[in-house]
Design a protein around this motif. Structure first.
Motif, PDB file in Angstrom:
ATOM      1  N   LEU A  21       0.836  -1.194   0.000  1.00  0.00           N
ATOM      2  CA  LEU A  21       0.000   0.000   0.000  1.00  0.00           C
ATOM      3  C   LEU A  21       0.872   1.245   0.000  1.00  0.00           C
ATOM      4  CD1 LEU A  21      -2.464  -1.224   2.752  1.00  0.00           C
ATOM      5  CD2 LEU A  21      -2.933  -1.115   0.304  1.00  0.00           C
ATOM      6  N   LEU A  22       0.592   2.145  -0.916  1.00  0.00           N
ATOM      7  CA  LEU A  22       1.291   3.424  -0.996  1.00  0.00           C
ATOM      8  C   LEU A  22       0.285   4.523  -0.686  1.00  0.00           C
ATOM      9  CD1 LEU A  22       3.632   5.303  -1.715  1.00  0.00           C
ATOM     10  CD2 LEU A  22       2.957   5.071  -4.127  1.00  0.00           C
ATOM     11  N   ASP A  23       0.491   5.203   0.438  1.00  0.00           N
ATOM     12  CA  ASP A  23      -0.393   6.280   0.874  1.00  0.00           C
ATOM     13  C   ASP A  23       0.194   7.597   0.392  1.00  0.00           C
ATOM     14  OD1 ASP A  23      -1.911   8.182   2.386  1.00  0.00           O
ATOM     15  OD2 ASP A  23      -2.286   6.654   3.914  1.00  0.00           O
ATOM     16  N   VAL A  24      -0.587   8.362  -0.391  1.00  0.00           N
ATOM     17  CA  VAL A  24      -0.094   9.609  -0.973  1.00  0.00           C
ATOM     18  C   VAL A  24      -0.667  10.852  -0.287  1.00  0.00           C
ATOM     19  CG1 VAL A  24       0.433   8.560  -3.209  1.00  0.00           C
ATOM     20  CG2 VAL A  24      -1.828   9.588  -2.839  1.00  0.00           C
ATOM     21  N   ARG A  25      -1.248  10.666   0.902  1.00  0.00           N
ATOM     22  CA  ARG A  25      -1.774  11.821   1.644  1.00  0.00           C
ATOM     23  C   ARG A  25      -0.625  12.611   2.273  1.00  0.00           C
ATOM     24  NH1 ARG A  25      -5.457   9.442   5.971  1.00  0.00           N
ATOM     25  NH2 ARG A  25      -3.837   7.843   5.934  1.00  0.00           N
ATOM     26  N   GLU A  26      -0.963  13.772   2.811  1.00  0.00           N
ATOM     27  CA  GLU A  26       0.019  14.613   3.490  1.00  0.00           C
ATOM     28  C   GLU A  26       0.369  14.010   4.847  1.00  0.00           C
ATOM     29  OE1 GLU A  26       1.587  17.223   2.089  1.00  0.00           O
ATOM     30  OE2 GLU A  26       0.444  16.730   0.283  1.00  0.00           O
ATOM     31  N   VAL A  27       1.502  14.439   5.402  1.00  0.00           N
ATOM     32  CA  VAL A  27       2.017  13.889   6.654  1.00  0.00           C
ATOM     33  C   VAL A  27       0.992  13.973   7.778  1.00  0.00           C
ATOM     34  CG1 VAL A  27       3.764  14.192   8.464  1.00  0.00           C
ATOM     35  CG2 VAL A  27       4.422  14.334   6.052  1.00  0.00           C
ATOM     36  N   ASP A  28       0.355  15.133   7.957  1.00  0.00           N
ATOM     37  CA  ASP A  28      -0.603  15.287   9.058  1.00  0.00           C
ATOM     38  C   ASP A  28      -1.809  14.363   8.900  1.00  0.00           C
ATOM     39  OD1 ASP A  28      -1.360  16.927   6.852  1.00  0.00           O
ATOM     40  OD2 ASP A  28      -2.679  18.100   8.148  1.00  0.00           O
ATOM     41  N   GLU A  29      -2.241  14.114   7.677  1.00  0.00           N
ATOM     42  CA  GLU A  29      -3.365  13.204   7.442  1.00  0.00           C
ATOM     43  C   GLU A  29      -2.991  11.776   7.831  1.00  0.00           C
ATOM     44  OE1 GLU A  29      -5.793  14.373   3.614  1.00  0.00           O
ATOM     45  OE2 GLU A  29      -3.630  14.528   3.204  1.00  0.00           O
ATOM     46  N   VAL A  30      -1.788  11.377   7.454  1.00  0.00           N
ATOM     47  CA  VAL A  30      -1.330  10.020   7.736  1.00  0.00           C
ATOM     48  C   VAL A  30      -1.152   9.821   9.234  1.00  0.00           C
ATOM     49  CG1 VAL A  30       0.571   8.389   7.379  1.00  0.00           C
ATOM     50  CG2 VAL A  30      -0.306   9.712   5.464  1.00  0.00           C
ATOM     51  N   LEU A  39       3.501   2.326   2.911  1.00  0.00           N
ATOM     52  CA  LEU A  39       4.622   3.159   2.521  1.00  0.00           C
ATOM     53  C   LEU A  39       4.009   4.530   2.291  1.00  0.00           C
ATOM     54  CD1 LEU A  39       7.506   3.733   1.514  1.00  0.00           C
ATOM     55  CD2 LEU A  39       6.777   2.903  -0.731  1.00  0.00           C
ATOM     56  N   HIS A  40       4.613   5.574   2.832  1.00  0.00           N
ATOM     57  CA  HIS A  40       4.055   6.914   2.711  1.00  0.00           C
ATOM     58  C   HIS A  40       4.940   7.793   1.847  1.00  0.00           C
ATOM     59  CE1 HIS A  40       3.408  11.108   4.442  1.00  0.00           C
ATOM     60  NE2 HIS A  40       2.396  10.859   3.652  1.00  0.00           N
ATOM     61  N   ILE A  41       4.387   8.260   0.733  1.00  0.00           N
ATOM     62  CA  ILE A  41       5.039   9.258  -0.107  1.00  0.00           C
ATOM     63  C   ILE A  41       3.955  10.261  -0.495  1.00  0.00           C
ATOM     64  CG2 ILE A  41       6.297   9.756  -2.235  1.00  0.00           C
ATOM     65  CD1 ILE A  41       7.295   6.865  -2.260  1.00  0.00           C
ATOM     66  N   PRO A  42       3.993  11.482   0.054  1.00  0.00           N
ATOM     67  CA  PRO A  42       2.976  12.474  -0.313  1.00  0.00           C
ATOM     68  C   PRO A  42       2.946  12.698  -1.827  1.00  0.00           C
ATOM     69  CG  PRO A  42       4.263  13.237   1.559  1.00  0.00           C
ATOM     70  CD  PRO A  42       4.953  12.006   1.030  1.00  0.00           C
ATOM     71  N   LEU A  43       1.772  12.950  -2.358  1.00  0.00           N
ATOM     72  CA  LEU A  43       1.596  13.116  -3.798  1.00  0.00           C
ATOM     73  C   LEU A  43       2.569  14.143  -4.375  1.00  0.00           C
ATOM     74  CD1 LEU A  43       0.044  12.445  -6.382  1.00  0.00           C
ATOM     75  CD2 LEU A  43      -1.613  14.211  -5.750  1.00  0.00           C
ATOM     76  N   GLY A  44       2.771  15.255  -3.676  1.00  0.00           N
ATOM     77  CA  GLY A  44       3.657  16.298  -4.175  1.00  0.00           C
ATOM     78  C   GLY A  44       5.116  15.884  -4.286  1.00  0.00           C
ATOM     79  N   THR A  57       6.708  -4.745  -8.462  1.00  0.00           N
ATOM     80  CA  THR A  57       5.818  -4.940  -7.322  1.00  0.00           C
ATOM     81  C   THR A  57       4.495  -4.238  -7.593  1.00  0.00           C
ATOM     82  OG1 THR A  57       7.674  -5.043  -5.780  1.00  0.00           O
ATOM     83  CG2 THR A  57       5.532  -4.482  -4.845  1.00  0.00           C
ATOM     84  N   PRO A  58       3.366  -4.943  -7.427  1.00  0.00           N
ATOM     85  CA  PRO A  58       2.078  -4.264  -7.587  1.00  0.00           C
ATOM     86  C   PRO A  58       1.755  -3.436  -6.336  1.00  0.00           C
ATOM     87  CG  PRO A  58       1.740  -6.592  -7.113  1.00  0.00           C
ATOM     88  CD  PRO A  58       3.222  -6.378  -7.216  1.00  0.00           C
ATOM     89  N   TYR A  59       1.362  -2.192  -6.544  1.00  0.00           N
ATOM     90  CA  TYR A  59       1.017  -1.291  -5.440  1.00  0.00           C
ATOM     91  C   TYR A  59      -0.446  -0.901  -5.517  1.00  0.00           C
ATOM     92  CZ  TYR A  59       6.040  -0.633  -4.848  1.00  0.00           C
ATOM     93  OH  TYR A  59       7.374  -0.839  -4.645  1.00  0.00           O
ATOM     94  N   ILE A  60      -1.050  -0.765  -4.340  1.00  0.00           N
ATOM     95  CA  ILE A  60      -2.394  -0.200  -4.223  1.00  0.00           C
ATOM     96  C   ILE A  60      -2.205   1.204  -3.669  1.00  0.00           C
ATOM     97  CG2 ILE A  60      -4.637  -0.358  -3.076  1.00  0.00           C
ATOM     98  CD1 ILE A  60      -4.151  -3.449  -2.981  1.00  0.00           C
ATOM     99  N   ILE A  61      -2.722   2.194  -4.393  1.00  0.00           N
ATOM    100  CA  ILE A  61      -2.505   3.589  -4.039  1.00  0.00           C
ATOM    101  C   ILE A  61      -3.703   4.097  -3.231  1.00  0.00           C
ATOM    102  CG2 ILE A  61      -1.856   5.858  -4.903  1.00  0.00           C
ATOM    103  CD1 ILE A  61       0.068   3.571  -5.739  1.00  0.00           C
TER     104      ILE A  61
END
Length: 103
Positions: A21-30, A39-44, A57-61
């Motif tokens: 799982l790749l979470d693209v939300r901002e740090v405060d949201e996570v 795995l956390h990588i903000p969209l920006g 590797t298949p990822y779910i965003i």
């Protein structure tokens, strides 16, 4: 673009399947709550950090509602990654969440 429902992701986790799982939300949201093991990588920052992902590797965003993850999914798919957008995002997530620092 490939899509998956929140319930399908939850079922995969429940049966012990390895999901990336790749979470693209901002740090405060996570920090307010996230799916364990993400795995956390903000969209920006995604275009600058996508080298951290494995194209085999298949990822779910994941994002809050599915909009940002849809943009991330489209971008990563164009770059050759195997990605699927989780429709409904964290607003639809009903399982346990962690509230702590993430990578």
């Amino acid at each position: 673009m490939k899509e998956i429902l929140v319930e399908q992701v939850q079922q995969r986790i429940l049966v012990g399947e390895t999901v990336h799982l790749l979470d693209v939300r901002e740090v405060d949201e996570v920090q307010q709550g996230h799916i364990p093991g993400i795995l956390h990588i903000p969209l920006g920052l995604l275009e600058f950090r996508m080298h951290e992902l494995d194209k085999n590797t298949p990822y779910i965003i994941v994002c809050r509602s599915g909009a940002r993850s849809g943009r991330a999914t489209a971008f990563l798919q164009e770059q050759g990654y195997d990605v699927t957008n989780m429709v409904g995002g964290m607003l639809a997530w009903q399982d346990a969440m962690e509230q702590e620092e993430v990578q």
